[in-house]
Design an enzyme around this catalytic site. Sequence first.
Site, mmCIF file in Angstrom:
data_model
loop_
_atom_site.group_PDB
_atom_site.id
_atom_site.type_symbol
_atom_site.label_atom_id
_atom_site.label_comp_id
_atom_site.label_asym_id
_atom_site.label_seq_id
_atom_site.Cartn_x
_atom_site.Cartn_y
_atom_site.Cartn_z
ATOM 1 N N ILE A 44 -27.722 7.520 27.866
ATOM 2 C CA ILE A 44 -28.042 6.192 28.148
ATOM 3 C C ILE A 44 -27.002 5.474 27.419
ATOM 4 C CG2 ILE A 44 -29.864 5.954 25.855
ATOM 5 C CD1 ILE A 44 -30.862 3.226 26.960
ATOM 6 N N SER A 45 -26.276 4.579 28.227
ATOM 7 C CA SER A 45 -24.781 4.132 27.600
ATOM 8 C C SER A 45 -25.099 3.191 26.525
ATOM 9 C CB SER A 45 -24.161 3.223 28.792
ATOM 10 O OG SER A 45 -24.190 3.794 30.009
ATOM 11 N N GLN A 46 -23.884 3.185 25.862
ATOM 12 C CA GLN A 46 -23.836 2.374 24.261
ATOM 13 C C GLN A 46 -24.127 0.912 24.813
ATOM 14 O OE1 GLN A 46 -19.706 1.975 23.474
ATOM 15 N NE2 GLN A 46 -20.188 1.195 21.160
ATOM 16 N N PRO A 47 -24.745 0.163 24.109
ATOM 17 C CA PRO A 47 -25.079 -1.185 24.510
ATOM 18 C C PRO A 47 -23.903 -2.065 24.896
ATOM 19 C CG PRO A 47 -26.386 -0.580 22.559
ATOM 20 C CD PRO A 47 -25.462 0.573 22.930
ATOM 21 N N ARG B 271 -34.988 -2.073 24.684
ATOM 22 C CA ARG B 271 -34.357 -0.817 24.674
ATOM 23 C C ARG B 271 -34.978 0.352 24.409
ATOM 24 N NH1 ARG B 271 -28.771 0.907 25.468
ATOM 25 N NH2 ARG B 271 -28.286 2.601 23.868
#
Length: 209
Positions: free
Chosen positions: A51-54, A25
Amino acid sequence: MVRRQLFRRGIRSPRVLAAFRNVPRERFVPSGERGEAYEDRALPIDCRQTISQPYIVGLMTDALLLDGTESVLEIGTGSGYQTAILAELARHVVSIERHGELSIQAAAVLTELGYGNAELIVGDGTLGWPAAAPYDRILVAAAADEMPPALFQQLREGGILVLPVGDSESQSLLKIRRINGRPEASELTACRFVPLIGAGGAGSDDSAT
Ligand code: SAH
């Protein structure tokens, strides 16, 4: 990240968890944010996007039930992180991004990491990408007031579309299955995505919230 943020919150598919272990990531996060790459939240990237939350990436990916044979359309390449996860799990991924700069950066990282099955396109994803339709799965990473009709039209019968629907204050992450030509929707969670901007969507403000 995999154990605490994904497994403990109910994402149990061994294939999905393995994909998260395989994709670095930190490579998709701006250099100033690298120390935060595995934190439990969204992070800023260029062009005022995120960038989206995992966990949200995990939830959306899990909902697609990928077995490795699928053709997937992604709207909102952003950093390319979700694209890499999809490329690990599906046969082919077409990913559309409206900001050329983000698409170029994402393409460079995906190429370096060897994801030859991801095709990146600069354009308006609310119109889908008819050239490679129909798709077995569609994932949208930006929120519209309603599902863009072109996307449902490009979804194969029995296919799954995951997208956030709502305004900047309140959004639902929906899983939509195409059954007998009609959408059958269920809600996965409440969420907060940047707006989907385009002719087939409804957004007008380009800033990340
Ligand atoms: N999954 C990505 C999320 C990026 S944020 C990641 O984890 O990095 C959503 C992205 O959707 C933004 O980059 C934004 O520019 C893009 N976007 C918004 N409207 C779009 C549209 N109509 N077509 C293509 N991309 C769009």
